[in-house]
Design a protein around this motif. Sequence first.
Motif, PDB file in Angstrom:
ATOM      1  N   LYS A 100       4.725   9.431   7.049  1.00 22.29           N
ATOM      2  CA  LYS A 100       5.484   8.945   8.178  1.00 22.29           C
ATOM      3  C   LYS A 100       6.018   7.716   8.088  1.00 22.29           C
ATOM      4  O   LYS A 100       7.303   7.606   8.394  1.00 22.29           O
ATOM      5  N   GLN A 101       5.327   6.688   7.656  1.00 28.79           N
ATOM      6  CA  GLN A 101       5.973   5.478   7.380  1.00 28.79           C
ATOM      7  C   GLN A 101       6.934   5.375   6.422  1.00 28.79           C
ATOM      8  O   GLN A 101       7.993   4.790   6.754  1.00 28.79           O
ATOM      9  N   ALA A 102       6.930   6.019   5.564  1.00 25.02           N
ATOM     10  CA  ALA A 102       7.733   6.366   4.282  1.00 25.02           C
ATOM     11  C   ALA A 102       9.205   6.851   5.166  1.00 25.02           C
ATOM     12  O   ALA A 102       9.974   6.293   4.731  1.00 25.02           O
ATOM     13  N   ILE A 103       8.923   7.794   5.931  1.00 22.15           N
ATOM     14  CA  ILE A 103      10.122   8.585   6.486  1.00 22.15           C
ATOM     15  C   ILE A 103      10.731   7.478   7.476  1.00 22.15           C
ATOM     16  O   ILE A 103      12.113   7.471   7.487  1.00 22.15           O
ATOM     17  N   ASP A 104       9.936   6.627   8.032  1.00 22.90           N
ATOM     18  CA  ASP A 104      10.368   5.734   9.268  1.00 22.90           C
ATOM     19  C   ASP A 104      11.274   4.615   8.561  1.00 22.90           C
ATOM     20  O   ASP A 104      12.210   4.195   9.195  1.00 22.90           O
ATOM     21  N   LEU A 105      10.656   4.227   7.350  1.00 27.91           N
ATOM     22  CA  LEU A 105      11.388   3.079   6.684  1.00 27.91           C
ATOM     23  C   LEU A 105      12.540   3.458   5.811  1.00 27.91           C
ATOM     24  O   LEU A 105      12.946   2.743   5.148  1.00 27.91           O
ATOM     25  N   GLU A 163       0.996  -1.217   0.009  1.00 28.77           N
ATOM     26  CA  GLU A 163       0.055  -0.001  -0.004  1.00 28.77           C
ATOM     27  C   GLU A 163       0.789   1.237  -0.124  1.00 28.77           C
ATOM     28  O   GLU A 163       0.546   2.167  -0.698  1.00 28.77           O
ATOM     29  N   LEU A 164       1.933   1.227   0.517  1.00 26.05           N
ATOM     30  CA  LEU A 164       2.872   2.348   0.637  1.00 26.05           C
ATOM     31  C   LEU A 164       3.499   2.359  -0.601  1.00 26.05           C
ATOM     32  O   LEU A 164       3.854   3.614  -1.110  1.00 26.05           O
ATOM     33  N   LYS A 165       3.900   1.482  -1.260  1.00 31.36           N
ATOM     34  CA  LYS A 165       4.519   1.540  -2.560  1.00 31.36           C
ATOM     35  C   LYS A 165       3.469   2.242  -3.478  1.00 31.36           C
ATOM     36  O   LYS A 165       4.034   2.967  -4.565  1.00 31.36           O
ATOM     37  N   GLY A 166       2.257   1.983  -3.518  1.00 33.35           N
ATOM     38  CA  GLY A 166       1.154   2.450  -4.238  1.00 33.35           C
ATOM     39  C   GLY A 166       1.019   3.663  -3.950  1.00 33.35           C
ATOM     40  O   GLY A 166       0.925   4.669  -4.997  1.00 33.35           O
ATOM     41  N   PHE A 167       1.091   4.088  -2.781  1.00 31.46           N
ATOM     42  CA  PHE A 167       1.217   5.698  -2.370  1.00 31.46           C
ATOM     43  C   PHE A 167       2.124   6.385  -2.944  1.00 31.46           C
ATOM     44  O   PHE A 167       2.050   7.643  -3.641  1.00 31.46           O
ATOM     45  N   LEU A 168       3.454   5.935  -3.059  1.00 31.90           N
ATOM     46  CA  LEU A 168       4.669   6.477  -3.589  1.00 31.90           C
ATOM     47  C   LEU A 168       4.521   6.615  -5.068  1.00 31.90           C
ATOM     48  O   LEU A 168       5.021   7.722  -5.551  1.00 31.90           O
ATOM     49  N   ILE A 169       3.890   5.688  -5.582  1.00 31.08           N
ATOM     50  CA  ILE A 169       3.739   5.636  -7.030  1.00 31.08           C
ATOM     51  C   ILE A 169       2.730   6.886  -7.530  1.00 31.08           C
ATOM     52  O   ILE A 169       2.742   7.738  -8.311  1.00 31.08           O
ATOM     53  N   ILE A 182      -7.056  11.234  -1.374  1.00 32.09           N
ATOM     54  CA  ILE A 182      -6.966  10.224   0.045  1.00 32.09           C
ATOM     55  C   ILE A 182      -7.003  11.012   0.994  1.00 32.09           C
ATOM     56  O   ILE A 182      -6.417  12.197   0.996  1.00 32.09           O
ATOM     57  N   GLY A 183      -7.483  10.891   2.252  1.00 30.55           N
ATOM     58  CA  GLY A 183      -7.720  11.472   3.310  1.00 30.55           C
ATOM     59  C   GLY A 183      -6.425  12.009   3.818  1.00 30.55           C
ATOM     60  O   GLY A 183      -5.348  11.472   3.666  1.00 30.55           O
ATOM     61  N   LYS A 184      -6.495  13.274   4.626  1.00 27.04           N
ATOM     62  CA  LYS A 184      -5.307  13.948   5.097  1.00 27.04           C
ATOM     63  C   LYS A 184      -4.561  13.096   6.144  1.00 27.04           C
ATOM     64  O   LYS A 184      -3.408  13.039   6.181  1.00 27.04           O
ATOM     65  N   THR A 185      -5.226  12.391   6.995  1.00 21.07           N
ATOM     66  CA  THR A 185      -4.673  11.465   8.028  1.00 21.07           C
ATOM     67  C   THR A 185      -4.037  10.392   7.335  1.00 21.07           C
ATOM     68  O   THR A 185      -2.816   9.904   7.711  1.00 21.07           O
ATOM     69  N   THR A 186      -4.654   9.949   6.322  1.00 15.99           N
ATOM     70  CA  THR A 186      -4.094   8.858   5.654  1.00 15.99           C
ATOM     71  C   THR A 186      -2.655   9.201   5.019  1.00 15.99           C
ATOM     72  O   THR A 186      -1.536   8.574   5.150  1.00 15.99           O
ATOM     73  N   VAL A 187      -2.716  10.325   4.193  1.00 17.69           N
ATOM     74  CA  VAL A 187      -1.578  10.885   3.834  1.00 17.69           C
ATOM     75  C   VAL A 187      -0.587  11.143   5.101  1.00 17.69           C
ATOM     76  O   VAL A 187       0.780  10.527   4.684  1.00 17.69           O
ATOM     77  N   GLY A 188      -0.720  11.636   5.951  1.00 23.44           N
ATOM     78  CA  GLY A 188       0.202  11.731   7.027  1.00 23.44           C
ATOM     79  C   GLY A 188       0.834  10.371   7.504  1.00 23.44           C
ATOM     80  O   GLY A 188       1.923  10.250   7.619  1.00 23.44           O
TER      81      GLY A 188
END
Length: 166
Positions: A160-165, A117-123, A150-156
């Motif tokens: 955060k997940q991308a930065i943490d990883l 899901e994070l890969k899809g967001f980055l795409i 996409i919801g603001k909370t979900t974007v956040g």
Amino acid sequence: MNYRRITEKIANYLTPTEAYTFVCLAFKSDWETYESNVKQQTIVEYINKHAYTGKDRTSQATVSRHLSEFERHGLLTKKSTDHFGKLGYFIKNKYQLETEHYVFIDEALVKLPIPNELKGFLILVKCRCLNNTNFCGYSSYRRLSEVLNIGKTTVGKYLKQAIDLG
């Protein structure tokens, strides 16, 4: 080739999970013509081969639903033909992916040990970057959430997940 042209139009219609499936389909397509005779099960196996966790695993029903969404939004065309073989009757699908107004996505993204899901967001974010760059000039989560639908909370959460990883 280790990259594919992905139409920027996916950012108008697809969820992160659907965007990831679209990219996986592109990597199972001819790199010049973007035609594919791939079986849905082969797409499922490709997605699951690179799954980060068991939660990232997908099913044939999910891929089938995603393909219908792609077709509904004009992101691909599908032609079905009837075949009779040694094992009986079957339907063979041929997919033609839309590549107008595209960005390049490297297959290395598919292989990253991060959630699908994070890969899809980055795409989707890449589809909203300035032409031929990785610069996305949105000044707030709110603005990015609006352009990605996409919801603001979900974007956040994704950022955060991308930065943490890393």
